[in-house]
Motif scaffolding. Structure first.
Motif, mmCIF file in Angstrom:
data_model
loop_
_atom_site.group_PDB
_atom_site.id
_atom_site.type_symbol
_atom_site.label_atom_id
_atom_site.label_comp_id
_atom_site.label_asym_id
_atom_site.label_seq_id
_atom_site.Cartn_x
_atom_site.Cartn_y
_atom_site.Cartn_z
ATOM 1 N N ASP A 227 1.033 -0.981 0.240
ATOM 2 C CA ASP A 227 0.345 0.197 0.106
ATOM 3 C C ASP A 227 0.987 1.275 -0.054
ATOM 4 O O ASP A 227 2.312 1.191 0.599
ATOM 5 C CB ASP A 227 -1.242 -0.198 1.606
ATOM 6 C CG ASP A 227 -2.301 -1.079 1.303
ATOM 7 O OD1 ASP A 227 -1.921 -1.971 -0.090
ATOM 8 O OD2 ASP A 227 -2.602 -1.273 1.941
ATOM 9 N N ARG A 241 -4.744 10.880 -6.663
ATOM 10 C CA ARG A 241 -4.664 9.462 -5.592
ATOM 11 C C ARG A 241 -4.995 8.520 -7.304
ATOM 12 O O ARG A 241 -4.741 7.479 -7.457
ATOM 13 C CB ARG A 241 -5.905 9.052 -4.599
ATOM 14 C CG ARG A 241 -6.563 8.366 -4.149
ATOM 15 C CD ARG A 241 -6.959 7.596 -3.824
ATOM 16 N NE ARG A 241 -8.990 7.984 -3.210
ATOM 17 C CZ ARG A 241 -10.075 7.594 -3.282
ATOM 18 N NH1 ARG A 241 -9.852 6.868 -1.674
ATOM 19 N NH2 ARG A 241 -10.763 7.883 -3.216
ATOM 20 N N THR A 242 -5.730 9.195 -7.897
ATOM 21 C CA THR A 242 -6.310 8.549 -9.079
ATOM 22 C C THR A 242 -5.286 8.426 -10.423
ATOM 23 O O THR A 242 -5.455 7.179 -10.601
ATOM 24 C CB THR A 242 -8.376 9.177 -9.823
ATOM 25 O OG1 THR A 242 -9.017 8.923 -8.799
ATOM 26 C CG2 THR A 242 -8.709 8.670 -10.800
ATOM 27 N N ALA A 245 -3.046 6.010 -8.514
ATOM 28 C CA ALA A 245 -3.317 4.641 -8.750
ATOM 29 C C ALA A 245 -3.543 3.796 -10.257
ATOM 30 O O ALA A 245 -2.756 2.975 -10.504
ATOM 31 C CB ALA A 245 -5.091 4.639 -8.140
ATOM 32 N N GLU A 246 -4.168 4.735 -11.544
ATOM 33 C CA GLU A 246 -4.152 4.231 -12.184
ATOM 34 C C GLU A 246 -2.916 3.734 -13.196
ATOM 35 O O GLU A 246 -2.149 3.437 -13.502
ATOM 36 C CB GLU A 246 -4.662 5.360 -13.428
ATOM 37 C CG GLU A 246 -6.046 5.612 -13.390
ATOM 38 C CD GLU A 246 -6.829 6.732 -13.770
ATOM 39 O OE1 GLU A 246 -8.227 7.459 -14.179
ATOM 40 O OE2 GLU A 246 -6.050 7.222 -14.724
ATOM 41 N N VAL A 250 -2.230 -0.061 -9.210
ATOM 42 C CA VAL A 250 -2.850 -1.092 -8.481
ATOM 43 C C VAL A 250 -4.801 -0.433 -7.913
ATOM 44 O O VAL A 250 -5.021 0.961 -8.338
ATOM 45 C CB VAL A 250 -2.144 0.155 -6.829
ATOM 46 C CG1 VAL A 250 -0.390 -0.893 -7.173
ATOM 47 C CG2 VAL A 250 -2.162 1.182 -7.055
ATOM 48 N N THR A 252 -7.721 1.287 -6.369
ATOM 49 C CA THR A 252 -7.388 2.990 -5.866
ATOM 50 C C THR A 252 -7.787 2.964 -4.136
ATOM 51 O O THR A 252 -6.431 3.982 -3.903
ATOM 52 C CB THR A 252 -8.814 3.855 -6.371
ATOM 53 O OG1 THR A 252 -9.016 3.886 -7.416
ATOM 54 C CG2 THR A 252 -8.826 5.420 -5.422
ATOM 55 N N GLN A 253 -7.784 2.070 -3.482
ATOM 56 C CA GLN A 253 -8.283 1.743 -2.215
ATOM 57 C C GLN A 253 -6.619 1.940 -1.554
ATOM 58 O O GLN A 253 -6.062 1.551 -0.763
ATOM 59 C CB GLN A 253 -8.979 1.196 -1.537
ATOM 60 C CG GLN A 253 -10.289 0.537 -2.085
ATOM 61 C CD GLN A 253 -11.016 0.882 -3.895
ATOM 62 O OE1 GLN A 253 -10.365 -0.056 -4.125
ATOM 63 N NE2 GLN A 253 -11.495 1.560 -3.924
ATOM 64 N N ARG A 254 -5.499 1.164 -2.094
ATOM 65 C CA ARG A 254 -4.480 1.099 -1.925
ATOM 66 C C ARG A 254 -3.559 2.379 -1.892
ATOM 67 O O ARG A 254 -2.228 1.869 -0.989
ATOM 68 C CB ARG A 254 -3.492 -0.353 -2.319
ATOM 69 C CG ARG A 254 -4.220 -1.681 -2.144
ATOM 70 C CD ARG A 254 -3.702 -2.707 -3.018
ATOM 71 N NE ARG A 254 -2.384 -2.447 -2.714
ATOM 72 C CZ ARG A 254 -1.611 -3.710 -3.464
ATOM 73 N NH1 ARG A 254 -2.269 -4.387 -4.389
ATOM 74 N NH2 ARG A 254 -0.219 -4.006 -2.817
ATOM 75 N N VAL A 255 -4.281 3.715 -2.242
ATOM 76 C CA VAL A 255 -3.116 4.899 -2.083
ATOM 77 C C VAL A 255 -4.188 5.585 -1.549
ATOM 78 O O VAL A 255 -4.921 5.747 -1.456
ATOM 79 C CB VAL A 255 -4.015 5.044 -3.742
ATOM 80 C CG1 VAL A 255 -2.579 6.234 -4.189
ATOM 81 C CG2 VAL A 255 -2.842 3.916 -4.830
#
Length: 765
Positions: A227, A241-242, A245-246, A250, A252-255
């Motif tokens: 994470d 965050r988006t 993650a993109e 990974v 999104t919930q792990r960022v």
């Protein structure tokens, strides 16, 4: 508006004490166990094929841990294999200063030594650096591997910017034209035929850096299970965050993005380096800090683009504008996404144009990708149209302010894209400036050797959904929790909004910007929308919490909710002061092992669909040294429609800052590139920012045309004060010298040459 006690008051910013005392911790101050420091290896070429990277010597330096190229990073790639939205070259460098590798080391000194030891084999390729080269259909594309444009950040600043126009003329076939716009209305030829006077000229504007104090910086910590915690100086935590993650593939919930205090952003700190730093942390399994140097920021930032705008404007002797024709070209650098769309809308939106045609193109060059800068596109478009309006008024021998009043847009008037203006305060701002002593006594200023210039500027405003939370804590204090970044004192504004609901002072309300794992959603801080959108969410959350508090008190006091009031931290029966229950007692009734009532947790959300445009009208008095060409603003008046000034002190401060930045656009700031794409102004010794002595006293006049959907009628006020400056100064110079300067910044050598040529022609006559 009813009498208020918290909103409308001058309140000290709650973030001021730690910043003024040096106690605030910024991202660059953070250190975590196992952290590596990253330093970039920049390309010395504006366009080159990367044939190989030899890091063997760098890896022998004590403290250097890894040297990462794009091939070593776990980042998403497009169909051609190029990194998506990550500022690192993969096989090809497309601007001078672009990162081709990252050196990761135990210390900054070791990282810098490592950068010097990395050897890169380049094959230089053709370079495109000018607007004309980019528009030439015979020019090669600026990159061998093409990428798709990204308009997300432009859309966050203004909803109109999200609209894409279809291809419209032969220039769209040019390899480096990445976007175009075409607006038309009425019969332009007939409009000019009906005009008694026409002005026509072309303006130019250089690339401008946002000039923030704190360079780009990001620290990414990595948990044992992978994470990511991203500590960053960002204006848009959820968007960041988006993007992270993109980019690193990974969930999104792990960022988790922790928005740190921002040392200035002005549109340049939505997302730039965060995905790259996250990828580096994943590649080595350790925390990574990347902190730009000032030169890194100039070479590999995302500055406001240079542009060229041609304007033709006609009007009758009676002062009615008949037609507008305009051509815009914006240089978006090596990645698409310029403010072309909104610039075209503003250029044709301040006044009623019965006949208009506006064409525009965005072109790619071998320069850093363009970004947003406080009202992106508005300064350049306003410089063009306000210079033309001013010149046309002079040609018709009309009062320039009366001419603007006669033609200015009002509610219901159509913008170039077909949308109608909602309620706006442009006319009210012009009327307030007309009544100001600086305008009334302009002849006296001219008699003392000063030129007097005026100009208007406006910003349609952004919209984005938002949510806020207002909770009652165990000690009886109220806390507002937000996901918006406090860039300009907005958290103080939100404390005032909540305090108004509870009959308290702003100092009694705690406001927290939370990390994305726990924060309610809010859009990016930009586009003059946070006070407008999040402010109403805060008001609704506070009202929801108040209802819950009154319901608990009603049960405890055995009184109807309608008979209760909140005053001085107590809920009491109206008219019976000794009958109250404290907020702390209410908290005890809603939290604890034996509590009988639900915790007080108010929520409020907005999804406002109509923006709240803000307008300003500026006046400046300028003195000029005719020998050196130095222009010196000596008096400045800024009139602005602010909807409702929740914190007048902060509103005025925003206007002061905007005026200073507008003067930077007008007289000092510009990034200069040579024919090979090399930046010649890569330090603060070469790039001039306005200093305190360069900014005159600024008088502010607040006009309040309430926004229908804003809390207490408030609207965003950040963008408008930065817009009229270049045109205002240019019009003052024209007033004093009779010479129309058509490029910004108006540097002394440019004006001195123009005055010398003018004097030589007069002597020859």
């Amino acid at each position: 508006m009813p009498q208020t006690h918290a909103v409308g008051q001058r309140v000290r910013r709650i973030d001021s004490p730690p910043k003024l005392t040096g106690q605030e911790r910024f991202t660059g101050d953070l250190r975590v166990p196992g952290m590596l420091v990253a330093r970039p290896v920049p390309s010395p070429y504006a366009h080159a094929r990367i044939r190989g990277i030899d890091a063997s010597r760098a890896l022998q330096i004590p403290g250097v841990v890894r040297v990462l190229s794009a091939d070593d990073l776990p980042i998403a790639r497009d169909s051609a294999g190029a990194p998506v939205k990550a500022p690192i070259a993969s096989g090809e460098a497309v601007y001078a200063g672009q990162f081709v590798a990252l050196v990761l080391a135990e210390s900054d000194a070791a990282a810098q030594d490592g950068v010097a030891a990395v050897e890169v084999d380049y094959e230089p390729l053709p370079v495109i650096t000018t607007l004309d080269e980019a528009l030439d259909p015979s020019s090669p594309h600026i990159r061998e591997t093409r990428q798709q444009a990204n308009d997300e950040e432009a859309a966050m600043h203004n909803a109109d910017a999200a609209t894409q126009a279809e291809e419209n003329d032969e220039l769209d076939a040019a390899a480096n034209v990445s976007s175009s716009v075409h607006f038309t209305r009425g019969d332009v030829a007939a409009g000019f035929a009906a005009a008694d006077a026409v002005v026509e000229f072309t303006i130019e504007s250089l690339t401008v850096h946002q000039g923030y104090l704190e360079p780009q910086v990001c620290l990414v910590d990595i948990e044992p299970l992978g994470d990511l915690t991203v500590y960053t100086s960002t204006q848009a935590a959820f968007y960041c965050r988006t993007r992270v993650a993109e980019t690193v593939n990974v969930p999104t919930q792990r960022v988790n993005v922790v928005p740190m205090p921002v040392g200035g952003g002005f549109g340049g700190k939505f997302v730039l380096i965060e995905p790259l730093v996250a990828a580096a942390a994943l590649a080595v399994g350790r925390p990574v800090l990347l902190h730009y140097s000032r030169m890194d920021d100039f070479l590999a930032g995302n500055p406001a683009p240079d542009c060229r705008i041609s304007v033709k404007l006609g009007a009758t002797r009676a002062g009615d504008i008949t037609a507008l024709e305009a051509r815009l070209v914006f240089d978006t650098g090596s990645s698409g996404g310029s403010p072309l769309q909104i610039a075209a809308i503003l250029l044709g939106g301040y006044y009623r144009f019965p006949n208009l045609e506006i064409r525009g193109h965005e072109v790619l060059t071998n320069k850093p990708g363009a970004g947003a800068y406080r009202a992106p596109g508005a300064q350049q478009a306003t410089f063009a149209i306000e210079s033309a309006v001013d010149e046309l008024a002079r040609k018709l021998d009309l009062d320039p302010l009366e001419f603007r009043l006669q033609n200015c847009a009002v509610e219901g008037d159509e913008r170039p894209n077909g949308g109608a203006w909602p309620r706006i305060g442009l006319k009210e701002c012009l009327q307030a400036l007309q009544a100001h002593p600086a305008w009334q006594n302009r002849d006296s200023a001219r008699a003392h050797g000063r030129g007097v210039g005026i100009a208007v500027g406006g910003w349609p405003g952004g919209i984005e959904p938002a949510t806020a939370v207002c909770r009652l804590d165990a000690n009886g204090k109220l806390t507002v929790v937000l996901g918006s970044v406090d860039l300009t004192g907005t958290n103080t504004t939100f404390a005032q909004i909540a305090a108004e609901t509870f009959g308290m002072s702003a100092e009694e309300i705690e406001v927290n910007t939370a990390a994305t794992d726990s924060a309610p959603f809010a859009g990016g801080t930009g586009g003059s929308k946070i006070t407008y959108t999040v402010g109403m969410a805060v008001q609704r959350a506070a009202e929801d919490a108040r209802r819950q508090i009154l319901a608990v008190a009603s049960e405890a006091l055995e009184a109807s909710v309608e008979d209760l009031e909140i005053a001085d931290g107590m809920v009491q029966v109206r008219g019976v002061p000794g009958s109250g229950i404290s907020l702390k007692d209410i908290a005890n009734r809603t939290m604890g092992f034996a509590a009988r009532n639900e915790p007080v947790y108010g929520t409020g959300s907005t999804a406002i669909r109509e923006s709240a445009p803000g307008f300003a009208a500026h006046l400046v008095e300028v003195e000029i040294d005719e020998v050196t060409g130095e222009s010196r603003p000596v008096r400045y008046v800024a009139v602005q429609d602010v909807g409702f000034a929740i914190n007048p002190a902060e509103v005025e401060a925003q206007i002061h800052g905007g005026v200073a930045q507008g003067l930077g656009w007008a007289l000092y700031e510009g990034m200069v590139y040579d024919a090979d794409g090399q930046l010649l102004t890569a330090t603060l010794m070469d790039y001039a920012l306005p200093r305190a002595e360069m900014v005159p006293p600024i008088e502010t006049v607040l006009v309040e045309v309430p926004a229908e959907h804003g809390a207490y009628g408030a609207k965003g006020i950040g963008e408008p004060p930065a817009i009229p400056g270049p045109a205002t100064v240019a019009n003052a110079i024209r007033d004093l010298t009779g010479h129309r300067i058509l490029s910004i910044p108006i540097r002394p050598e440019i004006l001195a040459t123009a005055l010398w040529e003018q004097a030589s022609m007069s002597a020859a006559d």
